[in-house]
Design an enzyme around this catalytic site. Structure first.
Site, PDB file in Angstrom:
ATOM      1  N   HIS A   1       0.629  -1.185   0.069  1.00  0.00           N
ATOM      2  CA  HIS A   1       0.096  -0.064   0.044  1.00  0.00           C
ATOM      3  C   HIS A   1       0.938   1.410  -0.004  1.00  0.00           C
ATOM      4  O   HIS A   1       2.102   1.236   0.220  1.00  0.00           O
ATOM      5  CB  HIS A   1      -0.953   0.015   1.261  1.00  0.00           C
ATOM      6  CG  HIS A   1      -0.566  -0.210   2.514  1.00  0.00           C
ATOM      7  ND1 HIS A   1       0.506   0.914   2.908  1.00  0.00           N
ATOM      8  CD2 HIS A   1      -0.262  -1.020   3.461  1.00  0.00           C
ATOM      9  CE1 HIS A   1       0.922   0.661   4.244  1.00  0.00           C
ATOM     10  NE2 HIS A   1       0.454  -0.692   4.499  1.00  0.00           N
TER      11      HIS A   1
ATOM     12  N   CYS B   1       2.972  -4.912   6.513  1.00  0.00           N
ATOM     13  CA  CYS B   1       2.720  -4.691   5.195  1.00  0.00           C
ATOM     14  C   CYS B   1       3.980  -3.941   4.472  1.00  0.00           C
ATOM     15  O   CYS B   1       4.933  -4.151   5.285  1.00  0.00           O
ATOM     16  CB  CYS B   1       1.594  -3.466   5.070  1.00  0.00           C
ATOM     17  SG  CYS B   1       0.051  -4.343   5.686  1.00  0.00           S
TER      18      CYS B   1
END
Length: 179
Positions: free
Chosen positions: A132, A154
């Site tokens: 992301h 992430c």
């Protein structure tokens, strides 16, 4: 001292409220898909180098500097909340244009082995591991986000890079995450 504490509290609450508001607003429209000849058929992440490479037929087509989970150097993800980035072979299995960060591509962690290992140790494996951009509303920090590992596991890039990755990575693209 009391006045400083009040000001600090106001700043923290304001930043929290701003982040929550921007998360609801979202990151706008995703970019269109890149032409097929510019799309990746494999992603490789080199955790120790903080580098992600998009490949097509084993030829690098784009490279990105990344931030990872706060405990990324402590080995592969083993359980929910350990703030580690997984290691192994996964795939991009869905995408979220309205995520709390600027666009996101979901990595298929946990796999069957991850689930089995976590459960054998008495822990849930965790999930929602994504590639992301920056949290919505914080894009102005751009490259500065790479000064430290700040995610919960992430893989983070700048918003501009995320738009490029979104366009070039179709669903079901394999991703190899290496130490």
């Amino acid at each position: 001292m009391r006045n400083r504490l009040i000001v600090l509290t106001i700043v923290v609450v304001s930043l929290f409220a701003y982040t929550k508001l921007m998360a609801r607003i979202g990151s706008g429209s995703p970019p269109p898909d890149a032409p097929r000849e510019q799309q990746a058929d494999l992603i490789r992440v080199y955790k120790s180098e903080r580098r992600m490479v998009l490949l097509k037929e084993e030829v690098p087509i784009s490279t990105y500097r990344i931030s990872l989970g706060q405990a990324a150097d402590a080995g592969p993800k083993q359980r929910e909340g350990d703030e580690k980035t997984p290691e192994g072979r996964y795939e991009i299995d869905w995408r979220n244009p309205k995520s709390m960060a600027h666009l996101s591509l979901h990595i298929s962690y946990p796999g069957p082995d991850d689930r089995r290992n976590a459960h054998s140790n008495g822990f849930p494996p965790g999930g929602n591991i994504m590639i992301h951009g920056l949290p919505n509303g914080w894009g102005l920090f751009g490259d500065a986000h790479r000064l430290w590992d700040w995610t919960d596991g992430c893989i983070a890039v700048t918003n501009t890079e995320m738009r490029d990755i979104w366009a070039r990575v179709p669903d079901h693209t394999p991703i190899d995450i290496m130490p």
